[in-house]
Scaffold this active site. Structure first.
Site, mmCIF file in Angstrom:
data_model
loop_
_atom_site.group_PDB
_atom_site.id
_atom_site.type_symbol
_atom_site.label_atom_id
_atom_site.label_comp_id
_atom_site.label_asym_id
_atom_site.label_seq_id
_atom_site.Cartn_x
_atom_site.Cartn_y
_atom_site.Cartn_z
ATOM 1 N N LYS A 13 0.826 -1.215 0.000
ATOM 2 C CA LYS A 13 0.000 0.000 0.000
ATOM 3 C C LYS A 13 0.862 1.267 0.000
ATOM 4 O O LYS A 13 0.652 2.171 -0.791
ATOM 5 C CB LYS A 13 -0.923 0.039 1.243
ATOM 6 C CG LYS A 13 -1.825 -1.172 1.418
ATOM 7 C CD LYS A 13 -2.763 -1.002 2.611
ATOM 8 C CE LYS A 13 -2.087 -0.845 3.942
ATOM 9 N NZ LYS A 13 -1.289 -1.999 4.406
ATOM 10 N N ARG A 88 -8.725 1.138 10.199
ATOM 11 C CA ARG A 88 -8.207 -0.197 10.510
ATOM 12 C C ARG A 88 -9.209 -1.022 11.282
ATOM 13 O O ARG A 88 -8.931 -2.161 11.639
ATOM 14 C CB ARG A 88 -6.955 -0.033 11.341
ATOM 15 C CG ARG A 88 -5.673 -0.148 10.467
ATOM 16 C CD ARG A 88 -4.630 -0.636 11.150
ATOM 17 N NE ARG A 88 -3.351 -1.060 10.866
ATOM 18 C CZ ARG A 88 -2.361 -0.457 10.271
ATOM 19 N NH1 ARG A 88 -2.500 0.685 9.693
ATOM 20 N NH2 ARG A 88 -1.181 -1.021 10.234
ATOM 21 N N ARG A 127 12.064 -5.952 4.246
ATOM 22 C CA ARG A 127 11.846 -4.507 4.099
ATOM 23 C C ARG A 127 12.881 -3.699 4.875
ATOM 24 O O ARG A 127 13.258 -4.045 5.987
ATOM 25 C CB ARG A 127 10.437 -4.156 4.602
ATOM 26 C CG ARG A 127 10.134 -2.674 4.521
ATOM 27 C CD ARG A 127 8.677 -2.400 4.490
ATOM 28 N NE ARG A 127 8.024 -2.635 5.765
ATOM 29 C CZ ARG A 127 6.726 -2.446 5.962
ATOM 30 N NH1 ARG A 127 5.954 -2.055 4.962
ATOM 31 N NH2 ARG A 127 6.193 -2.660 7.139
ATOM 32 N N ARG A 171 1.076 -8.644 14.006
ATOM 33 C CA ARG A 171 0.394 -7.652 13.163
ATOM 34 C C ARG A 171 -0.558 -8.324 12.178
ATOM 35 O O ARG A 171 -1.629 -7.800 11.874
ATOM 36 C CB ARG A 171 1.425 -6.799 12.412
ATOM 37 C CG ARG A 171 2.102 -5.810 13.351
ATOM 38 C CD ARG A 171 3.358 -5.240 12.737
ATOM 39 N NE ARG A 171 3.121 -4.432 11.572
ATOM 40 C CZ ARG A 171 4.002 -4.281 10.587
ATOM 41 N NH1 ARG A 171 5.163 -4.889 10.624
ATOM 42 N NH2 ARG A 171 3.710 -3.527 9.567
#
Ligand code: AMP
Length: 220
Positions: A13, A88, A127, A171
């Site tokens: 995203k 969220r 990442r 998460r």
């Protein structure tokens, strides 16, 4: 051009939003980026949210909703925005509807990045983020020109604290429990479009741009 990006952590995203906003001159509003910056600066907001973020839990709704309300009032968001990482959960989605409708507005489109879990884990594990400017890289998919150094500001690249394996698992669970249900919420409003989050970056961008064109969302 008011767009919401929905999808699990690691779906791309933020990476897509950053490229698109350069193109369309609308801001990329990422609650995660705003909270991380507050945390880096050690501001009172940062101190309040540090523990939630480190542990991969959601920051309380009242805090994030206030951040978004303030951010959407800024001049650069008048012509549109890409909202990434908010809402969220159902309560945040309802707050957003209310915020926009009070201003006589509504979201135009919600893009859901449908992504297999193995891709998410692979992406998050590789990442890297710039400590100084927050730009995203990936060891394999988006390597920096010089290892460990940001192409944009020469800052030092590091792994996000919440991208460690333990926290990634947490998460993804939080996403399933709290956020995944928003796909149905937005399906009802007929604004949802599903895009694969498992594509190469340039292919994903092509699909998003043609989707915006088809929906007549392009600001030229
Ligand atoms: P992200 O960069 O979107 O993955 O967000 C990183 C972290 O910031 C999340 O794991 C949460 O702790 C916090 N966060 C970001 N956006 C929200 C939100 N809308 N509601 C609650 N917490 C958030």
């Amino acid at each position: 051009m008011r767009i919401i990006f929905l999808g699990p952590p690691g779906a791309g995203k933020g990476t897509h939003a950053k490229l698109l906003t350069e193109h369309y001159h609308i801001p990329h509003i990422s609650t995660g980026d705003i909270l991380r910056e507050a945390s880096r600066n050690g501001s009172p907001l940062g101190q309040k949210v540090n523990a939630f973020m480190r542990e991969g839990r959601l920051v309380p709704d009242a805090i994030v909703t206030e951040i978004v309300a303030e951010r959407l009032k800024q001049k650069d968001a008048k012509e549109g925005f890409i909202l990434d990482g908010f809402p969220r959960n159902r309560s945040q989605a309802e707050s957003l509807d209310e915020l926009l409708s009070t201003a006589g507005l509504a979201a135009d489109l919600v893009i859901y990045f449908d992504t297999p879990e193995e891709t998410l884990v692979r992406r998050l594990a590789g990442r890297l983020v710039c400590k100084r400017c927050g730009a995203n890289y990936h060891l394999v998919n988006i390597p920096p020109k010089v290892q460990g150094v940001c192409d944009l500001c020469r800052g030092f690249l590091t792994q996000r604290e919440d991208d460690r394996e333990e926290t990634v698992r947490k998460r993804l669970l939080v996403y399933q429990d709290e956020t995944a249900g928003l796909v149905d919420y937005y399906k009802q409003s007929k604004k949802l479009r599903v895009v694969s989050g498992d594509l190469e970056l340039h292919k994903g961008q092509e699909i998003l741009v043609s989707l915006f064109e088809k929906e007549h969302l392009i600001n030229d």
